[in-house]
Design a protein around this motif. Structure first.
Motif, PDB file in Angstrom:
ATOM      1  N   VAL A 172      12.468   0.158   4.470  1.00  0.00           N
ATOM      2  CA  VAL A 172      11.851   1.057   5.461  1.00  0.00           C
ATOM      3  C   VAL A 172      10.549   1.639   4.888  1.00  0.00           C
ATOM      4  O   VAL A 172       9.551   1.782   5.605  1.00  0.00           O
ATOM      5  CB  VAL A 172      12.830   2.173   5.890  1.00  0.00           C
ATOM      6  CG1 VAL A 172      12.159   3.149   6.841  1.00  0.00           C
ATOM      7  CG2 VAL A 172      14.077   1.580   6.532  1.00  0.00           C
ATOM      8  N   ALA A 173      10.548   1.936   3.600  1.00  0.00           N
ATOM      9  CA  ALA A 173       9.324   2.460   2.975  1.00  0.00           C
ATOM     10  C   ALA A 173       8.185   1.446   3.092  1.00  0.00           C
ATOM     11  O   ALA A 173       7.031   1.816   3.340  1.00  0.00           O
ATOM     12  CB  ALA A 173       9.585   2.803   1.509  1.00  0.00           C
ATOM     13  N   ALA A 174       8.514   0.162   2.947  1.00  0.00           N
ATOM     14  CA  ALA A 174       7.481  -0.882   3.065  1.00  0.00           C
ATOM     15  C   ALA A 174       6.925  -0.927   4.496  1.00  0.00           C
ATOM     16  O   ALA A 174       5.712  -1.068   4.693  1.00  0.00           O
ATOM     17  CB  ALA A 174       8.071  -2.235   2.670  1.00  0.00           C
ATOM     18  N   GLU A 175       7.803  -0.765   5.484  1.00  0.00           N
ATOM     19  CA  GLU A 175       7.338  -0.703   6.892  1.00  0.00           C
ATOM     20  C   GLU A 175       6.395   0.481   7.087  1.00  0.00           C
ATOM     21  O   GLU A 175       5.362   0.376   7.756  1.00  0.00           O
ATOM     22  CB  GLU A 175       8.523  -0.491   7.851  1.00  0.00           C
ATOM     23  CG  GLU A 175       9.365  -1.700   8.131  1.00  0.00           C
ATOM     24  CD  GLU A 175      10.637  -1.292   8.889  1.00  0.00           C
ATOM     25  OE1 GLU A 175      10.601  -0.305   9.660  1.00  0.00           O
ATOM     26  OE2 GLU A 175      11.664  -1.949   8.671  1.00  0.00           O
ATOM     27  N   SER A 220      13.089   7.368   3.278  1.00  0.00           N
ATOM     28  CA  SER A 220      12.117   6.752   4.176  1.00  0.00           C
ATOM     29  C   SER A 220      12.590   6.748   5.634  1.00  0.00           C
ATOM     30  O   SER A 220      11.781   6.875   6.548  1.00  0.00           O
ATOM     31  CB  SER A 220      11.814   5.326   3.711  1.00  0.00           C
ATOM     32  OG  SER A 220      13.018   4.594   3.593  1.00  0.00           O
ATOM     33  N   ARG A 221      13.904   6.644   5.846  1.00  0.00           N
ATOM     34  CA  ARG A 221      14.413   6.686   7.227  1.00  0.00           C
ATOM     35  C   ARG A 221      14.170   8.041   7.857  1.00  0.00           C
ATOM     36  O   ARG A 221      13.793   8.137   9.028  1.00  0.00           O
ATOM     37  CB  ARG A 221      15.927   6.428   7.252  1.00  0.00           C
ATOM     38  CG  ARG A 221      16.276   4.985   7.203  1.00  0.00           C
ATOM     39  CD  ARG A 221      17.758   4.790   6.970  1.00  0.00           C
ATOM     40  NE  ARG A 221      17.951   3.506   6.359  1.00  0.00           N
ATOM     41  CZ  ARG A 221      17.945   2.370   7.026  1.00  0.00           C
ATOM     42  NH1 ARG A 221      17.804   2.359   8.323  1.00  0.00           N
ATOM     43  NH2 ARG A 221      18.066   1.220   6.392  1.00  0.00           N
ATOM     44  N   MET A 222      14.425   9.102   7.101  1.00  0.00           N
ATOM     45  CA  MET A 222      14.195  10.456   7.642  1.00  0.00           C
ATOM     46  C   MET A 222      12.727  10.609   8.037  1.00  0.00           C
ATOM     47  O   MET A 222      12.415  11.153   9.091  1.00  0.00           O
ATOM     48  CB  MET A 222      14.550  11.518   6.595  1.00  0.00           C
ATOM     49  CG  MET A 222      15.995  11.572   6.197  1.00  0.00           C
ATOM     50  SD  MET A 222      16.170  12.874   4.923  1.00  0.00           S
ATOM     51  CE  MET A 222      17.683  12.344   4.154  1.00  0.00           C
ATOM     52  N   VAL A 223      11.839  10.131   7.183  1.00  0.00           N
ATOM     53  CA  VAL A 223      10.405  10.242   7.502  1.00  0.00           C
ATOM     54  C   VAL A 223      10.095   9.430   8.751  1.00  0.00           C
ATOM     55  O   VAL A 223       9.474   9.929   9.699  1.00  0.00           O
ATOM     56  CB  VAL A 223       9.550   9.783   6.298  1.00  0.00           C
ATOM     57  CG1 VAL A 223       8.083   9.651   6.680  1.00  0.00           C
ATOM     58  CG2 VAL A 223       9.724  10.761   5.139  1.00  0.00           C
TER      59      VAL A 223
END
Ligand SMILES: Nc1nc2c(ncn2[C@@H]2O[C@H](COP(=O)(O)OP(=O)(O)OP(=O)(O)O)[C@@H](O)[C@H]2O)c(=O)[nH]1
Ligand SMILES: [Mg+2]
Length: 219
Positions: A16-19, A95-98
């Motif tokens: 998710v961070a990469a997305e 990263s999901r929370m963000v």
């Protein structure tokens, strides 16, 4: 088994961070993840920065806290948009929370997004939130051995903001010693001694923000 679960969690966070990195790059948005122990001055640094640079950059903040929206309200008082994430006991943002709290922002019309992580020198470092850089904050009230004792943050951070230098006459904190420890871990680490109370030392921090924003825009 526990190791496998932890690895899966980190891998899923990385994807998710990469997305998010791709999204932020597409928008030319500089994203900074502020990490420190509780009370080192993350919100105070944001209040100063958002006020002093408001004519220059369009800035917004994601606030991470276990409980309360106190920090989001402090940040919003400067006129900047702030979204609060309550982790309900969780010791870090991920990263999901963000990703799940980006909807209120008009990303195409922002220059810098700050993420104020949950106050903690350990867990937040493990979870990439899609940021360009981690910014480590250390206050002089915490002891100059902290880079040595909590190496991962200082190893991965791009810069270290050394806050509360107005308290130096009252505490046993050796700025050179802390800087030496931190640079043994990370030779390229930028170090900004500041006081968010007096405003001392903030100009080099602002110059760094300008340079990073320009580089991101160009990229
Ligand atoms: N003397 C002094 N106090 C400061 C300075 N910067 C912040 N403080 C004080 O330190 C306390 C904590 O500051 P915050 O900005 O709330 O710290 P934080 O890192 O956001 O705290 P958490 O979000 O709870 O982790 C407040 O009482 C601030 O007024 C400074 O440069 N000098
Ligand atoms: Mg705060």
């Amino acid at each position: 088994m526990e190791i496998a679960v932890t690895r899966n969690l980190l891998e899923s966070n990385e994807s998710v961070a990469a997305e998010l990195k791709e999204l932020f790059a597409h928008k030319g948005l500089l994203v900074l993840n502020l990490i420190s122990s509780p009370g080192a001055g993350k919100t105070s640094l944001l209040e100063r920065t958002l006020t002093d640079l408001r004519g220059e950059f369009r800035m917004a903040v994601i606030e991470g806290d276990l409980q309360t929206d106190n920090d989001a309200r402090r940040v919003a008082a400067t006129g900047a948009q702030a979204v609060q994430i309550n982790t309900n006991g969780g010791c870090h943002l991920d990263s999901r929370m963000v990703r799940d709290h980006l909807a209120p922002f008009d990303l195409a019309n922002l220059d810098i997004l700050f993420i104020e992580n949950v106050g903690n020198l350990v867990c937040p470092v493990e979870f990439d939130c899609g940021e360009d850089h981690k910014v480590a904050l250390l206050s002089v009230a915490e002891g100059d051995d902290k880079p040595e004792k909590y190496p991962l943050l200082f190893n991965l951070a791009k810069v270290m903001v050394l806050n509360k230098v107005d308290l130096l006459p009252y505490v046993d904190f050796d700025v050179q010693r802390a800087t030496r420890f931190a640079r043994q871990l990370n030779a390229a680490l930028g170090v900004f001694p500041v006081s968010c109370r007096s405003g001392e030392g903030l100009d080099p921090w602002y110059a760094w923000l300008r340079a990073e924003r320009a580089a991101k825009k160009q990229a």
